[in-house]
Design a protein around this motif. Sequence first.
Motif, short mmCIF file in Angstrom:
data_model
loop_
_atom_site.label_atom_id
_atom_site.label_comp_id
_atom_site.label_asym_id
_atom_site.label_seq_id
_atom_site.Cartn_x
_atom_site.Cartn_y
_atom_site.Cartn_z
N LEU A 218 54.69 39.08 43.14
CA LEU A 218 54.95 40.64 43.05
C LEU A 218 55.94 40.78 42.06
N ALA A 219 56.80 40.06 41.86
CA ALA A 219 57.75 40.53 40.71
C ALA A 219 57.11 40.08 39.28
N VAL A 220 56.32 39.18 39.27
CA VAL A 220 55.65 39.01 37.72
C VAL A 220 54.72 40.04 37.59
N ALA A 221 53.79 40.67 39.06
CA ALA A 221 52.99 41.40 38.56
C ALA A 221 53.69 42.88 38.24
N VAL A 222 54.87 43.27 38.78
CA VAL A 222 55.55 44.47 38.36
C VAL A 222 56.18 44.14 36.84
N ALA A 223 56.46 43.09 36.55
CA ALA A 223 57.15 43.04 35.35
C ALA A 223 55.87 43.12 33.99
N ILE A 224 54.72 42.87 34.42
CA ILE A 224 53.90 43.15 33.42
C ILE A 224 52.88 44.30 33.45
N GLY A 225 53.25 45.27 34.62
CA GLY A 225 52.71 46.44 34.83
C GLY A 225 51.43 46.25 35.36
N LEU A 226 51.11 45.30 36.12
CA LEU A 226 49.70 44.80 36.64
C LEU A 226 49.52 45.69 38.03
N ASN A 228 46.40 46.45 39.61
CA ASN A 228 45.19 46.22 40.18
C ASN A 228 44.86 45.00 39.48
N PRO A 229 44.01 43.93 40.06
CA PRO A 229 43.61 42.94 39.43
C PRO A 229 42.53 43.44 38.20
N PRO A 230 42.61 42.56 37.26
CA PRO A 230 41.84 42.84 35.92
C PRO A 230 40.34 42.89 36.24
N ILE A 231 39.63 43.66 35.66
CA ILE A 231 37.90 43.71 35.79
C ILE A 231 37.49 42.86 34.63
N SER A 237 34.35 36.14 35.61
CA SER A 237 35.00 37.09 36.71
C SER A 237 35.08 36.36 38.01
N ALA A 238 33.95 35.52 38.18
CA ALA A 238 33.97 34.48 39.61
C ALA A 238 34.93 33.61 39.62
N GLU A 239 35.01 32.94 38.44
CA GLU A 239 36.05 31.74 38.01
C GLU A 239 37.41 32.38 38.44
N VAL A 240 37.81 33.57 37.62
CA VAL A 240 39.19 33.85 37.79
C VAL A 240 39.47 34.57 39.09
N SER A 241 38.45 35.17 39.98
CA SER A 241 38.88 35.75 41.17
C SER A 241 39.10 34.57 42.17
N ALA A 242 38.15 33.19 42.11
CA ALA A 242 38.46 32.35 42.88
C ALA A 242 39.70 31.61 42.46
N GLY A 243 40.43 31.81 41.34
CA GLY A 243 41.70 31.02 41.09
C GLY A 243 42.91 31.82 41.16
N MET A 244 42.98 33.10 41.97
CA MET A 244 44.10 33.99 42.14
C MET A 244 45.05 33.42 42.98
N ASP A 245 45.24 32.21 42.81
CA ASP A 245 46.24 31.57 44.14
C ASP A 245 47.33 30.78 43.00
N GLY A 246 48.33 30.27 43.73
CA GLY A 246 49.24 29.47 42.97
C GLY A 246 49.94 30.33 41.90
N GLN A 247 49.74 29.81 40.70
CA GLN A 247 50.44 30.19 39.57
C GLN A 247 49.65 31.84 39.08
N THR A 249 48.72 34.09 41.25
CA THR A 249 48.53 34.87 42.55
C THR A 249 49.09 36.28 41.91
N TYR A 250 49.89 36.40 41.02
CA TYR A 250 50.31 37.93 40.39
C TYR A 250 49.03 38.60 40.14
N MET A 251 48.12 37.84 39.53
CA MET A 251 46.70 38.72 39.04
C MET A 251 46.00 39.62 39.97
N ARG A 252 46.47 39.30 41.21
CA ARG A 252 45.90 40.19 42.49
C ARG A 252 46.31 41.62 42.35
N GLY A 253 47.43 41.98 41.69
CA GLY A 253 48.00 43.25 41.28
C GLY A 253 49.16 43.62 42.25
#
Length: 349
Positions: A218-226, A228-231, A237-247, A249-253
């Motif tokens: 969350l701290a990373v997402a707030v710092a970059i102003g994200l 909502n997750p990117p479209i 899209s499927a590859e990025v959505s499946a990899g929104m864990d670990g490093q 995770t901030y891409m969830r928004g």
Amino acid sequence: MTNTPASTQRTDGTDLFELLAALWTQKLLIISVALVGVLAATAYAFLSKPEYEARVYLQPPTLNGIADFNYGRTFGAELTPFTIKDVYEVFIRNLQSESLRRAFFNQVYLPSLSPSERNGSQDLLYSDFSKLLTIGLPTKEQPDRYSVIARAEDPAHATAWVKDFAARAGAAAEKEMISNITREAEVRVRNLGQQIATLQEAENRVRQDSITRLREALAVAVAIGLENPPIISGNLSAEVSAGMDGQLTYMRGSKALKAEIQNLETRKSDDPFIGSLRALQIKQSFYKDLQVSPSTVSVYRQDGPIEQPDLPIKPKKGLIILLGLFLGCVLGFMIALVRHFFIARKSRA
């Protein structure tokens, strides 16, 4: 070859005939003494207190009788089922126990005695009791059949004693079996409770770790102003959505991360998220409620009915009278011989 003098043979023959003649002349004395012996034996046989014997035969229980002991105990479970031999051995051990005999002696035998008899030596009373109540051992033909044998002056007492003693042994064995089963169930409940508590503690730590990771994302997402997750269109899209864990995770928004953190922090219980928890709780509940009723089990089987004896085993009147007749005759002959020799010596003097 030495020849016996004829005079000696005649003397011996004469002495024998004289002795028989002397005994014949005292036949009334011999008959009188024999009659006294018969009368004394008859009086003893009819005046002595009769003794009756009652007996009950005991055999191993049936499979139906021990079924409730094995409730929840299967070869695939943690607890090994009991066999007929296991249950019967517990009963035999209680049947032959000194504690059961002592309890029966104090609670049943002593109250049946008169106050004057109870005041005697306790050791002598217990010795007499041990002779009156015995355990019959099995034979080669029936290696599993034991018996309880009681002797008493009252046939009703003898019958009641064997019934009561066998029932007391059975109750003690059932209590021991149920106590063992209950204790084993308590141990299983404690072990399962420990496993459940360990899983719950582990899941709580996993949740706290997840909250920590989400806060960093969350701290990373707030710092970059994200927010909502990117479209992203296409296969990427499927590859990025499946990899929104670990490093990533901030891409969830930030909005999704805040909602997930709040959900984890307000979760009341982690139990629905523990895979094997419900199976353990079911087992624990089963062992916690496990109970065996003494009325549904049996540790021995009575072989045949217990009938009240109607014929005493003591005294054996016919045998006693015959013995009195024999002893009376022997004593009569002895008195007659002594009297004959005394008279003969007196006449020679």
